[in-house]
Enzyme design. Structure first.
Site, PDB file in Angstrom:
ATOM      1  N   GLY A   1      42.002  41.388  50.236  1.00  0.00           N
ATOM      2  CA  GLY A   1      40.884  41.279  50.442  1.00  0.00           C
ATOM      3  C   GLY A   1      40.033  40.024  50.373  1.00  0.00           C
ATOM      4  N   CYS A   2      38.775  39.875  50.654  1.00  0.00           N
ATOM      5  CA  CYS A   2      38.224  38.648  50.827  1.00  0.00           C
ATOM      6  C   CYS A   2      38.051  38.153  49.508  1.00  0.00           C
ATOM      7  CB  CYS A   2      36.632  38.987  51.496  1.00  0.00           C
ATOM      8  SG  CYS A   2      35.922  40.532  50.677  1.00  0.00           S
ATOM      9  N   GLY A   3      37.998  36.950  49.123  1.00  0.00           N
ATOM     10  CA  GLY A   3      38.110  36.260  47.580  1.00  0.00           C
ATOM     11  C   GLY A   3      39.228  36.565  47.001  1.00  0.00           C
TER      12      GLY A   3
END
Length: 295
Positions: A122-124
């Site tokens: 996922g993002c980050g």
């Protein structure tokens, strides 16, 4: 079992925390498809390096809406401290991009517990330390007779989210998470990563002694194993996402007896598992239209 969420009655044992909220948006100049230059807002992502008793733990990429709650929730969801009283203070200083956590008695096995690291999707990119995935099997969520949701309540909370003023509407590029009691919005957080947003809510719950048994957790992000695991550690048995669910997320939720809703927007949704908690009130399907060709 999830960590205790009973509020601290002795104020002297409540952690001392700064209130270092950072600006959430930055203004920049862009060039659009018409050749026009104009100014827009974008999310102000920034690094926050967490130190526990002067030992570096992790660097979180965050908007910095409630950094102290983020750090507190991160410690809770990673099971690095046994309870809220173990944390003496959390001090965030954006000039150096650091959060200093001081515990009352130290964490003797911190290096050992954080030696094994799993970088999640996922993002980050989230991080899970140690055997946290293996510990999930010991969690016990309230049964269907105690924790339920009606279809009308689900539609109501989705409407509350739809009307919520948000950074995403202004600038995009962020995820939102929320905690509900029925259709009452208790806490709403946006961040560059959904794992940061859920950790911030976990910190808020811990600090205020809010139990998850009768709550519903909402996220705009997909329901990965990490998100399901963190919701379970928060004691929340019903999770709703605007997005979908991964195989590992579904498998873990099924094992825990958790109810997952995905693709949830307006009055539409898919109940992926845990339908025994759900009081369905089906919407009538639209009548099919028969088209007759003219002569």
């Amino acid at each position: 079992m999830p960590p205790s969420v009973r509020p601290i009655t002795d104020p002297a044992l409540s952690p001392r925390m700064t209130d270092a909220r950072a600006p959430m948006l930055r203004e920049i100049e862009i060039l659009d498809e018409y050749g026009a230059r104009r100014r827009i807002h974008i999310p102000a992502e920034r690094p926050l390096t967490v130190f526990v008793d002067k030992r570096e733990l992790v660097t979180l990429m965050t908007l910095g809406a409630s950094p102290e709650m983020l750090v507190l929730g991160y410690l809770r969801n990673q099971r690095l401290v046994p309870d809220l009283a173990a944390v003496e203070s959390i001090t965030v200083d954006w000039d150096v991009g650091a959060a200093a956590v001081r515990t009352r008695e130290g964490i003797a096995d911190l290096e050992q517990r954080t030696a094994r690291r799993v970088v999640t999707t996922g993002c980050g990119q989230g991080t899970v330390f140690g055997d946290l995935m293996d510990q999930v099997g010991a969690l016990r969520l309230p049964g269907p007779e105690l924790a339920r949701i009606r279809q009308g309540t689900l539609a109501g909370l989705l409407e509350v989210i739809r009307q919520q003023d948000s950074i995403h509407r202004k600038a995009g590029s962020v995820h939102g998470c929320a905690l509900f009691r029925g259709t009452e919005l208790l806490c709403f957080v946006e961040d560059v990563g959904r794992h940061n947003a859920i950790d911030t809510i976990a910190g808020w719950m811990w600090l205020h002694g809010v139990d998850g048994a009768d709550k519903v957790f909402y996220t705009t992000g997909r329901l990965t194993s990490e998100m399901v695991m963190k919701a379970a550690h928060m004691g929340v048995p019903i999770v709703v996402s605007r997005n979908g669910v991964t195989h590992m997320g579904h498998e873990l939720a099924t094992r825990l007896g958790m109810t997952l809703f995905g693709r949830a927007a307006n009055k539409h949704f898919l109940c992926y598992c845990g339908a025994e908690r759900f009081d369905s009130e089906p919407i009538p399907e639209p009548a099919s239209v028969r088209v007759v060709a003219g002569g």
